[in-house]
Structure formats: structure tokens, C-alpha cells
Motif scaffolding. Sequence first.
Motif, PDB file in Angstrom:
ATOM      1  N   SER A   1      -5.499  -0.300  -7.350  1.00 14.30           N
ATOM      2  CA  SER A   1      -5.982   0.947  -6.739  1.00 14.30           C
ATOM      3  C   SER A   1      -5.375   2.198  -7.360  1.00 14.30           C
ATOM      4  O   SER A   1      -5.898   3.293  -7.147  1.00 14.30           O
ATOM      5  CB  SER A   1      -5.714   0.937  -5.234  1.00 14.30           C
ATOM      6  OG  SER A   1      -4.319   0.962  -4.968  1.00 14.30           O
TER       7      SER A   1
ATOM      8  N   ALA B   1       0.834  -1.210   0.000  1.00 13.83           N
ATOM      9  CA  ALA B   1       0.000   0.000   0.000  1.00 13.83           C
ATOM     10  C   ALA B   1       0.864   1.254   0.000  1.00 13.83           C
ATOM     11  O   ALA B   1       0.592   2.219  -0.730  1.00 13.83           O
ATOM     12  CB  ALA B   1      -0.928  -0.009   1.216  1.00 13.83           C
TER      13      ALA B   1
ATOM     14  N   LEU C   1      -4.669  -3.611  -4.180  1.00 10.29           N
ATOM     15  CA  LEU C   1      -3.685  -2.541  -4.026  1.00 10.29           C
ATOM     16  C   LEU C   1      -2.977  -2.242  -5.342  1.00 10.29           C
ATOM     17  O   LEU C   1      -2.666  -1.084  -5.643  1.00 10.29           O
ATOM     18  CB  LEU C   1      -2.675  -2.911  -2.949  1.00 10.29           C
ATOM     19  CG  LEU C   1      -3.251  -2.968  -1.529  1.00 10.29           C
ATOM     20  CD1 LEU C   1      -2.223  -3.501  -0.546  1.00 10.29           C
ATOM     21  CD2 LEU C   1      -3.738  -1.593  -1.090  1.00 10.29           C
TER      22      LEU C   1
ATOM     23  N   HIS D   1       1.458   4.025  -3.331  1.00  9.75           N
ATOM     24  CA  HIS D   1       0.949   5.390  -3.159  1.00  9.75           C
ATOM     25  C   HIS D   1       2.012   6.385  -2.708  1.00  9.75           C
ATOM     26  O   HIS D   1       1.684   7.496  -2.264  1.00  9.75           O
ATOM     27  CB  HIS D   1      -0.219   5.382  -2.160  1.00  9.75           C
ATOM     28  CG  HIS D   1      -1.429   4.695  -2.694  1.00  9.75           C
ATOM     29  ND1 HIS D   1      -1.635   3.334  -2.569  1.00  9.75           N
ATOM     30  CD2 HIS D   1      -2.506   5.154  -3.401  1.00  9.75           C
ATOM     31  CE1 HIS D   1      -2.771   2.998  -3.149  1.00  9.75           C
ATOM     32  NE2 HIS D   1      -3.309   4.072  -3.658  1.00  9.75           N
TER      33      HIS D   1
ATOM     34  N   ILE E   1      -3.679   6.025   2.620  1.00 11.72           N
ATOM     35  CA  ILE E   1      -2.988   4.739   2.495  1.00 11.72           C
ATOM     36  C   ILE E   1      -3.558   3.739   3.491  1.00 11.72           C
ATOM     37  O   ILE E   1      -3.758   2.560   3.174  1.00 11.72           O
ATOM     38  CB  ILE E   1      -1.473   4.929   2.704  1.00 11.72           C
ATOM     39  CG1 ILE E   1      -0.882   5.748   1.560  1.00 11.72           C
ATOM     40  CG2 ILE E   1      -0.760   3.580   2.817  1.00 11.72           C
ATOM     41  CD1 ILE E   1       0.591   6.054   1.715  1.00 11.72           C
TER      42      ILE E   1
ATOM     43  N   ALA F   1      -8.047  -3.495   1.512  1.00 12.51           N
ATOM     44  CA  ALA F   1      -7.381  -4.703   1.033  1.00 12.51           C
ATOM     45  C   ALA F   1      -7.517  -5.851   2.027  1.00 12.51           C
ATOM     46  O   ALA F   1      -7.752  -7.002   1.641  1.00 12.51           O
ATOM     47  CB  ALA F   1      -5.903  -4.406   0.767  1.00 12.51           C
TER      48      ALA F   1
ATOM     49  N   HIS G   1      -6.768   2.433   2.105  1.00 10.38           N
ATOM     50  CA  HIS G   1      -6.520   1.406   1.091  1.00 10.38           C
ATOM     51  C   HIS G   1      -6.122   0.086   1.745  1.00 10.38           C
ATOM     52  O   HIS G   1      -6.567  -0.991   1.307  1.00 10.38           O
ATOM     53  CB  HIS G   1      -5.416   1.876   0.141  1.00 10.38           C
ATOM     54  CG  HIS G   1      -5.870   2.853  -0.893  1.00 10.38           C
ATOM     55  ND1 HIS G   1      -6.835   2.553  -1.826  1.00 10.38           N
ATOM     56  CD2 HIS G   1      -5.495   4.139  -1.144  1.00 10.38           C
ATOM     57  CE1 HIS G   1      -7.033   3.600  -2.622  1.00 10.38           C
ATOM     58  NE2 HIS G   1      -6.233   4.570  -2.223  1.00 10.38           N
ATOM     59  N   LEU G   2      -5.287   0.154   2.768  1.00  6.41           N
ATOM     60  CA  LEU G   2      -4.852  -1.071   3.452  1.00  6.41           C
ATOM     61  C   LEU G   2      -6.032  -1.780   4.110  1.00  6.41           C
ATOM     62  O   LEU G   2      -6.179  -3.003   3.998  1.00  6.41           O
ATOM     63  CB  LEU G   2      -3.787  -0.735   4.493  1.00  6.41           C
ATOM     64  CG  LEU G   2      -3.327  -1.899   5.392  1.00  6.41           C
ATOM     65  CD1 LEU G   2      -2.729  -3.017   4.554  1.00  6.41           C
ATOM     66  CD2 LEU G   2      -2.339  -1.402   6.440  1.00  6.41           C
TER      67      LEU G   2
END
Length: 503
Positions: free
Chosen positions: A138, A35, A135, A39, A104, A111, A107-108
Motif C-alpha cells: 500500500s 497498517a 499493507l 503509514h 489507516i 486488508a 487500509h486496515l
Amino acid sequence: MSLAISRLSALAERLPERVRTGYWTRLVPALALLAVATHIPSFLRPVWSPDEGYLATQARMLADGGVLYDTVVDRKPPLLPWLYEACFAIFGSVSLWPLRTLAIVAHLVTAVLLASIARGRWGNRAGAYAGALFLLLSIGLSPEDTQAATFEVFMLPAMVAAFRYAERRRWLAAGIAVALCSLTKQTGGAVLLPVLWMLFQDARRRGVRWLPAVFKIGFGFALPIALVAMILTKPKGFLFWVVTGSGDYATFGSNWLQMLGRALGNSAILLAAGLGFLLPVGHRLWLRHRGRPVPVRGESYGSSTDLWVWLASSVVAVSVGFHFFGHYYLQLMPPLVLLGVAAVCASAVRWKPVLVYSMVACTVFWGLAIFWPGQKLDQTTEVATAVAAQTTPKDTVLVWGMHPELYWLADRRPATRYLTAGFLTNYSGGKDGQKVGEQYSVSDAWQTFDEELAAKGLPEVVVDDSGTAPYQPVMIPRIESLLDTHYEVVGVTGDTVIYRLKR
């Protein structure tokens, strides 16, 4: 130092083996590194999109005593403006790095939740691949859409959590998750459709009554929204700005060719980014369409109908308003990833080519973000520097355009609660000159605008950032009269004109 390390090692050894070597203990750190890696480009620019600039300016106004849905307005729900405000209160408002860090984390979390869903359906390996593929995917759109800390990014964890709770029959928690998703962005509420689908299918299979579960979902959904609408904000303002006040903005414009091009273009980009795992999905659908037998690896992996319902609801959500901006497509990624994982798990396709393609595509988009052209940001920064030089911190500024990040970059207070010209003209991306003008403004917006200028005084500087847009001053008599009567040109940068109050 060596003593501290030895103590940490001793502490780690005392942990149960299943914690030290367990599935999640090994997977989550790997997903966290992925992640961060995908990013990293998000930290290379002060601002990626106008949405970030709008949220940052909103947060400063709220910190200065503004009231959401009264003296601070937007068509979006309140959770993300409050998050920006909280981060600014803790870390200061000069940089967006805290928000990028939290993006971030979002996103984690997404996921990990996808990994949990896939693991429960198709096993440990599928769970790990689902988290990793999300990820990698993404950042599979324009960097301005994927590297920014905006609504869709923070909406995803609650959306996936709602689906996960529903498949585990935790209906109250699913309703709460749908509410949190909707309070981040209205279209997040579309996940309610697959939640209800799973409820009715579960009730049919088990032969139980569905009404109690529907009540739990409804209560879980209504309680957070009622709390926000009735207690934490002004009910009338919340209802107007979040629910009823976006009718004209969300209508189908006459420039349908441009909208269709944007829809197809962003769909093609997303398809290219996820082709590695979407190709097996397409292959299986093609075989079924032709009436041919679908190859299955080993055992049956069950129905994916609920995933298709989820994808269909997300497609409807992306299409609402007919704008088809790239960041809208982030909502499609979780169901697409799970459908891809399901197709690979249930077919003869091996994981290696899927992962290799996804990593190559991700690398391309990562490089694109690193080298993304910055001419517009450079111009905006130059204009913001000039505005700061022409004013003092006590002065107000009016940006006549669609780039509210100018307020934040210049560190100057807006002269009005309407941070873009769209509120006063009904303009939005993709629209042509039809239904754009003073008469199409938000209800009573011009009256409120005049009252604000009368109360605060005329802004020291007006930035005309309209260019050749259908809301340029010559097409908006009130703005044209304001500039002609009270202002003089003091600078031109590109197609942006800076006016200062006449002495």
C-alpha cells in the motif's frame, strides 16, 4: 491500577476460547500494527498533496455555510468532502491527523476484507498473507500518492467489499458497496464489472435466473446515489460536477509522450514494489503462453478469472482521463494482491521469499517517505505565511495556480468557488498549452467568477503560482488585466509572485 488489570484479565478469561484464540482475534491486531507502522510517515507533514489541500479548503468552506456543487465545487463525488467537514467539526481544522488516522483505518479494513476473500478461497495462511501483503504494497508508490488521505484510499474498502459480497451472492449488499465506492470516486464504479461477471457465471453454473439478482444490484446501486443526488445535494449541480462536467478535463491531450511516460513509470514502480508476489503470476502466465504444463501444489485452487476481470476493470479505471497519476494506481492493488496470493498458493513457490522481498521493498518506500524532499512544501508554507501576514481573517485571497493547500495553510477564505486555475482554463497535470485558456473553461465559469468578485469585492491578495505553466497571467487576458489594474507586487518566493490590492 492492579485491580483494573485483574478485572480485565478475568473478563478476558470468561470470553469463549474461539474468541480469545480465534483466527480473526489473532490476525486483525497484527494487521492493525502493520497498517500503523507502514503509514507512520503520513503524520510527518501537514499536507502531502494538492488533493488534501483542496479537500481541507472545501471542508472549511462547507463549515462556513457553503453549498456543495453550488458555492463549493469539485469534479469529485461528495463522500470525502463531507468526511473532511465532519472531522474538522469534531477535531478542528488546523491539522489533518484525524483524516490520516481514518486513512489507516481504511487500509486496515481493506486488508481484512482481502484476507477474508483469500481465506475463503485458499485457506487460513493465504488469508493472513493477503492482508499483510496488501499493507506492505500500500505504500509502494511515491509517498505523495500513498501517505495522503485522498479519494483512492477511502474508496478501497467499499470496492473490496463489493467483490466480497458478490462472491457470496449477496447481490443487494454488493450493489450498495459499488454505490459507496462510486460516491467516493467515480472510477470506483468499475468494480461493477467483476460483480456482474460473478453474477452471470453463478447463474450459469447453478442454472438459475439472473434477472432478480441484477435487479438487486441495480436497486442497491441506485438508491444511495439517488439519495445523495436528489436529497443531500442539488440534483442539477451533482449531475454536472460528478457526471457530465468533466468531458474536457478527461480528454486525451496532445502531450501523449509525457502521459505515456507517467503511465509506464508508475506501473514500473508498482511492479517493483510487488515483484515478490507478482513474479509467480508472470511465471504462470508465461508457461501457459508457451503451452507448457503449469506446476500445481497439491490440489487445484480453482479459477481466478473473476480476479482477472477485476484487474482489467481497474486498469480501465486508472486509464480514464489519460492522466495516470500515481495515486490512481492504488485501485490496482487489491486484485493484484489476490492474484499473487493465488499464484503462490497454486505453485511450488514458498511464502518466505515472497514475504522477505515484500518487506524489503516496503522498508525502502517507508524510508523514502521519511526522507522525501520537502522544498516545494517549504516554499508553499513560506508563501502561506506571507499571505497570512498581508491579510486579516476577514480578507479573501485568490490563488492562481494548482495548489489550493495555500488557502488552508494560510487560513484565509478563497475569493471564488474555483479553487484551482484548472476550472477557468481547463489545465490539468500532463497537459501542454493546447486546449488551455479562457475559452476552454468550465461552462459559465468566468461569468460566475466575475459575479463573485463583484459581490465579495476584489481579493486582498492574489498569489500567482502558475510559474511557466500555459495558464500564466500573460496568457490569460482577464487575469493579466486584473493584476495590472488593481494589484502591485509585494513579494516573490521562488517562482511564486504575491500581489496585494493597490491602496
